[in-house]
Every structure is written in structure tokens, then in C-alpha cells.
Design an enzyme around this catalytic site. Structure first.
Site, short mmCIF file in Angstrom:
data_model
loop_
_atom_site.label_atom_id
_atom_site.label_comp_id
_atom_site.label_asym_id
_atom_site.label_seq_id
_atom_site.Cartn_x
_atom_site.Cartn_y
_atom_site.Cartn_z
N GLU A 280 28.63 77.39 69.97
CA GLU A 280 29.33 78.02 68.79
C GLU A 280 28.15 78.45 67.71
O GLU A 280 28.11 77.84 66.76
CB GLU A 280 30.51 77.26 68.39
CG GLU A 280 31.45 76.84 68.88
CD GLU A 280 32.75 76.16 68.34
OE1 GLU A 280 32.57 75.78 67.11
OE2 GLU A 280 33.75 76.05 68.97
N GLU A 368 35.98 76.28 75.21
CA GLU A 368 36.71 75.14 74.38
C GLU A 368 37.83 75.49 73.62
O GLU A 368 37.86 76.71 73.29
CB GLU A 368 35.43 74.67 73.46
CG GLU A 368 35.96 73.39 72.58
CD GLU A 368 34.88 73.00 71.55
OE1 GLU A 368 33.77 72.86 71.70
OE2 GLU A 368 35.42 73.02 70.52
C1 IDC Z 1 34.14 68.04 66.47
C2 IDC Z 1 34.75 66.33 67.16
C3 IDC Z 1 34.74 65.39 65.89
C4 IDC Z 1 33.04 65.34 65.59
C5 IDC Z 1 32.73 66.77 65.24
C6 IDC Z 1 31.16 66.84 64.97
O1 IDC Z 1 36.04 66.78 67.51
O2 IDC Z 1 34.84 64.23 66.45
O3 IDC Z 1 32.94 64.61 64.63
O4 IDC Z 1 32.98 67.59 66.23
O5 IDC Z 1 30.59 67.96 64.29
C7 IDC Z 1 34.38 72.83 67.59
C8 IDC Z 1 33.21 72.15 68.05
C9 IDC Z 1 33.35 70.79 68.38
C10 IDC Z 1 34.17 70.15 67.29
C11 IDC Z 1 35.66 70.65 67.28
C12 IDC Z 1 36.65 70.21 66.40
O6 IDC Z 1 32.96 72.89 69.25
O7 IDC Z 1 32.27 70.16 68.38
O8 IDC Z 1 34.40 68.71 67.60
N1 IDC Z 1 35.47 72.10 67.28
O9 IDC Z 1 36.01 70.30 64.94
N2 IDC Z 1 34.46 74.13 67.12
C13 IDC Z 1 35.83 74.23 66.66
C14 IDC Z 1 36.62 72.92 66.60
#
Ligand code: IDC
Length: 584
Positions: A280, A368
Site C-alpha cells: 500500500e 487485501e
Molecule cells: C494492521 C494490523 C495491525 C497492525 C498494523 C501495523 O491489523 O494489527 O498493528 O497493521 O501497522 C492495511 C494494511 C495492514 C493493516 C490493516 C489494518 O495493509 O497492514 O494491518 N490495513 O489497519 N491497510 C488498510 C488496513
């Protein structure tokens, strides 16, 4: 009378006597035979219709005027009622209607009780038992055995036969945090019990990941093992270079190129691997910046692996597919573009970007998504998630859910309290996990009432507030074009009280704005609340009344409220008895 006349007369007399004797003998013989038959052949007595029910059926079903009873009374093959009234061939939903038997390569060979309508003879029972079909569930054999090397045709992902094919699978959480789920046991469960056909290996670059102090050898081993487990199970697998807080993939471009060269060398002959080169891009990173990165990483992979699908992330956390559509990457086959959504946050406007991009010819892969909000936590929005699924299915787009882990957050499919790696029951999964398995038509044991209760009672057992979004208490009501959704986001115990954290959302489906809304919820037991936000909450006995805060008195047409929540306490387990919403 002459002498000769006399002898002829005598001869006649003897002949008559002999004839009479023979007749007598024949009669005696016949009687003997009849008597012996009567003793030995009981079926001959069964000719009387009143004596056996079988006869009654025969007579009524085939009214034969014929006087020969044995002919009509013994055609068991045609008349036996079982044969006619149980059309086993049409009714028993074997191969098509119960995917468990043919589709899941190993899992549960036993069809479920509801799926075998042996008691009913109406063929209509079969269709009602048919679960939503998914590509993986209706086939025998593994996904990769059936579909082989994938490629891109126009905007569509297609299989080895050039037929449209969708991947529907699961993304791991960050490999540095949840390596335990990269194992044969979990992947097999994901395939056989959940019904997925793909997994995604999310290798974070930042946050103690590959480019930020993480154990490179260990992370690479996890990726390689993950790919090999997937291969063994005939699952597709995405190797995801998971940039996030490091905003721009160019920050670690050299590392990315070296990593993907190594992976491509290792997996160039595999037909189940897809490469996702930047999760992303965000923080203002432009499409031209992402594109220039892609134009270095793609040739590095292509020099080694000629045909694997390569997924390219798009700006604004993989949402700006419309921007990429105006200036796509040229000169390479089998390139797709990532779109990511979280149903609690992203709705129609992101879908319309996706539509614009696809209609402009851009092949999109949803590598995702989550059904909660974009933080990976908060309330799940199943209705919006279902709209996304229908939308993606209508375009044949593939989708991979975030995340295969047991972290205490709504987007983790598995509950934090569950330490298993397979054999998950509903009670082991969070709301998103249960939704996902049902959406794919997978089969896992449902939650019992006792399990629901235990979940609430155990919440907080190891420090409090550790259960994310239990489905135990939720309610929804629609009146006058307004919908209110009320759902638990967290529960725990506090001395003698049960504590529930709720999220509340109002959606205004009217064509004008709704003002001064009021929600009244009645529970089975007394409630109190000392903690509420973005609303005013008052409790009286079993009744909770919610009214707006200053800033959200008016909900615009088509809009939803955000962030309304509260904590309720009660002495016993809560159940919603009624919920109403009114507004001007
Ligand atoms: C989030 C995880 C969380 C972690 C965080 C780290 O759910 O546990 O602490 O990342 O930065 C994304 C990302 C994905 C995110 C997720 C939710 O690709 O890594 O995971 N998210 O925030 N994009 C949109 C949402």
C-alpha cells in the site's frame, strides 16, 4: 350269443373296471399332490387380499381383472412402495448439493443432517439445501490441479484453460508477528474447512520487518515454507512485499529487487505463485513514483519468471486504481493492480473508483480487505461487506481477507483466546472469521448457546477487555427509512458486573436529512452506563435511550453516523428485547 360275442363282452367289462381303477388312482394322486402343495407353499394361501398388506398395495396399484392371483401378487420389483416413493437418485443431494462430499478434498465426508433428506420424498428439498456455490467448493481435486497457471486476459484473471477464475483466500498477518499460522495444518484447514483457494504471505518491510531490523533469513524461510505448503495443498499463494508505514516503495527498492529475484529464481517453475510488489503506497506517494518502482521490479522478476501474475499496489493505501487506469504499466503481460478496502470505512465511492478503473481496462485484484474499519479494528459492517462481495463477483475480481491470526482486533479471523492452528469452531472465530467462512460456503461447527455464554463469562479472564467483537449481543432495526445497528465490540467482567462496549450506527436511507434522532433499546435486565461518546445515553431500569451529541443531531440523506459508542454494565448476560429509532 356266440362264443366270440361272449368274450368281447367280457373284455369290455374288464376294460371298464381297469378304467375305473385308473381314474380312481389319478384322483387319489391329484388329491395327494394338492394336499402336499398346500402344506409346502404358503404363498398360495396369501392370495386373499385381506391377509397381507402387500397384497392390498398390489391390488390397488395395479387393478388386474385377471383371475390368476399369483401373477399380480408377486411382482415385488415394480410394486414395492419404497421404490416409488423414495426417488433416491433425484432427492439425495450427493455430489452437487453437498459440496462437502465432492469438493473438500479431505475434510468431512459425512453429509450434514439437513443435507440428506431421506425422510422426504419431495425433490424440492435438494435446492433449498444447496449452499452458495464457490469455485473451489464445487470441484474435486485441488484448486491448482484444476486451474493451473493463471494469467490475465483483458481485465480478467483466467485459468490454464482461459476461463475466468477468482481467487478467494486469506492473508496472513505480519509474518514477523504471527509466524505460527504459516503451517501445513492451518493452510489445509483454510482450504478444506473454510473453502479458500489461496493464501497471501504478508512480509512487512517496516515495523521490525524485512527492511527494519527483522530477521531476514527467518522471514525468507517463512515465505519459502509458506509457498511450499501451498504448493503441496494445491493452493495459490501471493508473496506480498508489505510496505505500509514506509509509505513509498522506492525507499527499499534495492532490497525489493534482490528479494524478488531470489523468490523468482526459487519459484520460476511453480504454477501457484503470484508476486505483490508493494502492498500500500501512501503518505502522498504518487502513481508515477509507484510506476517507476514497478518498472524496475517487474523486469527483474520477468527476467527469471516469465509468466507469474504480478500485482502492483496503487496510491492512497491501494485505492487509487482510477489514477493508475489513466496511465497503466505497458510492455508486460499478466500485471494486475491492487485495490484494498475495509467495509466499515470504504463504501460506494471506492466501488465506483473500481468500476471506473475496470471499465477503463485495468485488471484489478483485491489482495487485501476487511469487514471492519480501516484501522483493522472497530465494528464490522457485514451488510457493506456483502455489497462488496456481490460487486467483486459481478466483475470476476479476486479477493483476499485480512488477517489469518488471533490478535485482539476485529480483523483477526481467529479469537485471541483460541490457541489452535486448525479445527476451528465458530466459537474460535471472531465476527469477521465467521462471516468469511459462511461467505465462502465453508463448513465449521456452529456456536452453541453454551459457548456464547462461556465466551462472555470468560471475557476478561486474562486482564480484561481481551475479546474483540463477540457476536453475542447485537441488534438492528429499520423504521421510517432509518436503520440502527447496535453491536458489541468488546466485553469483559468487572467485579460483579458484566461490561459490554457497543458501537452504534445510524444510516439514513431517506431522501432528506433526519434530525434529532432517538434510539430506545430495552434489555432483559437492568443496565447502567457511565461512559458514552458521540451521543447522550440515559438508562432507566431495562431501558437505554440514546440521543445525539451536539454535532450529529442531523444525519444527511444517505449518510451514516460515525463513532457513536458506549459501555453498558449489567448484573447478568444481556439480551436485546426491543429496539426502536425515531427522528424528525
Ligand atoms: C494492521 C494490523 C495491525 C497492525 C498494523 C501495523 O491489523 O494489527 O498493528 O497493521 O501497522 C492495511 C494494511 C495492514 C493493516 C490493516 C489494518 O495493509 O497492514 O494491518 N490495513 O489497519 N491497510 C488498510 C488496513
Amino acid at each position: 350269443m356266440s362264443k366270440s360275442e361272449l368274450s368281447a363282452k367280457r373284455l369290455n367289462k374288464y376294460l371298464m373296471i381297469a378304467l375305473a381303477c385308473m381314474t380312481l388312482i389319478v384322483i387319489v394322486l391329484i388329491i395327494a399332490i394338492v394336499m402336499s402343495n398346500k402344506d409346502n407353499d404358503s404363498t398360495k394361501t396369501a392370495v386373499t387380499p385381506t391377509e397381507t398388506p402387500g397384497v392390498t398395495v398390489a391390488v390397488t396399484d395395479t387393478p388386474t381383472p385377471d383371475a390368476e392371483p399369483s401373477a399380480t401378487l408377486t411382482p415385488t420389483a415394480e410394486i414395492t412402495p419404497t421404490k416409488e416413493t423414495t426417488p433416491t437418485a433425484e432427492v439425495t443431494p450427493t455430489a452437487e448439493a453437498t459440496p462437502t462430499s465432492s469438493a473438500t478434498p479431505t475434510a468431512e465426508p459425512t453429509p450434514t443432517a439437513t443435507a440428506t433428506p431421506t425422510t422426504s420424498a419431495t425433490p424440492t428439498t435438494a435446492p433449498t439445501n444447496t449452499p452458495t456455490p464457490t469455485p473451489t467448493k464445487t470441484e474435486t481435486g485441488t484448486p491448482v490441479a484444476n486451474h493451473g497457471q493463471l494469467s490475465v486476459k483483458g481485465t480478467q484473471l483466467v485459468d490454464k484453460n482461459g476461463k475466468a477464475y477468482q481467487l478467494k483466500g486469506v492473508s496472513t498477518h505480519g509474518l514477523q508477528w504471527f509466524p505460527q499460522f504459516v503451517c501445513l495444518e492451518t493452510f489445509q484447514c483454510v482450504r478444506d474447512e473454510w473453502g479458500a483457494n489461496a493464501v497471501r504471505l504478508a512480509m512487512y518491510t517496516d515495523e521490525n520487518g524485512y527492511c527494519a531490523g527483522g530477521d531476514k533469513a527467518k522471514l525468507k524461510a517463512l515465505v519459502k515454507n509458506g509457498v511450499n505448503y501451498a504448493k503441496q495443498l494445491g493452493l495459490y499463494v501471493i508473496i506480498d512485499w508489505h510496505i505500509l508505514h514506509d509509505n513509498d516503495p522506492n525507499q527499499n527498492k534495492a532490497e525489493a529487487i534482490a528479494f524478488f529475484k531470489e523468490m523468482a529464481t526459487e519459484f520460476k517453475d511453480y504454477n501457484n505463485v503470484l508476486y505483490e510488489i508493494c502492498n500500500e503506497p501512501n503518505g502522498g506517494t504518487s502513481w508515477s513514483s509507484v510506476k517507476s518502482y514497478a518498472l524496475e521490479v517487474i523486469p527483474a522478476i520477468r527476467a527469471i519468471d516469465k509468466d507469474a501474475i504480478i500485482i502492483v499496489g496503487t496510491p492512497t493505501w491501494s485505492q487509487d486504481v482510477d489514477v493508475a487506469a489513466k496511465d497503466p504499466i505497458k510492455g508486460y503481460d499478466n500485471i494486475m493492480y491492487a485495490l484494498h478496502f475495509y467495509a466499515g470505512t470504504h463504501k460506494d465511492s471506492l466501488r465506483s473508483k473500481m468500476k471506473t478503473a475496470i471499465e477503463a481496462g485495468l485488471p484489478i485484484f483485491v489482495s487485501e480487505y476487511g469487514i471492519c474499519d480501516a484501522s483493522g479494528n472497530g465494528m464490522c459492517d457485514e451488510a457493506e461487506a456483502n455489497r462488496w462481495v456481490a460487486f467483486m463477483d459481478s466483475y470476476g475480481v479476486s479477493y483476499m481477507i485480512w488477517n489469518l491470526a488471533n490478535k485482539n482486533e476485529s480483523s483477526s479471523l481467529i479469537r485471541e483466546s483460541c490457541k489452535k492452528l486448525s479445527g476451528f469452531r465458530e466459537a474460535d472465530l471472531n465476527q469477521e472469521g465467521i462471516w468469511f467462512v459462511k461467505m465462502l460456503g465453508g463448513k465449521i461447527p456452529p456456536m452453541t448457546e453454551k459457548e456464547k455464554e462461556e465466551l462472555l463469562n470468560n471475557a476478561g479472564g486474562n486482564g480484561g477487555g481481551d475479546v474483540a467483537s463477540p457476536p453475542a449481543v447485537s441488534a438492528k432495526a429499520t423504521a421510517n427509512g432509518l436503520t440502527v445497528e447496535f453491536a458489541t465490540t468488546n466485553t469483559w467482567n468487572e467485579t460483579a458486573d458484566k461490561c459490554y462496549q457497543f458501537g452504534v450506527r445510524i444510516t439514513n436511507g431517506r431522501s432528506n436529512s433526519a434530525k434529532n434522532w432517538k434510539i430506545v433499546i430495552t434489555f432483559n435486565t437492568d443496565v447502567k452506563s457511565n461512559n458514552f461518546w458521540c451521543c447522550d445515553a440515559t438508562c432507566s431500569g431495562k431501558t437505554l435511550t440514546l440521543t445525539p451529541a451536539d454535532f450529529n443531531k442531523s444525519v444527511a440523506a444517505g449518510a451514516s453516523t460515525m463513532d457513536i459508542g458506549l459501555i453498558l454494565q449489567s448484573k447478568s448476560l444481556l439480551k436485546v428485547e426491543s429496539i426502536t429509532i425515531t427522528a424528525e
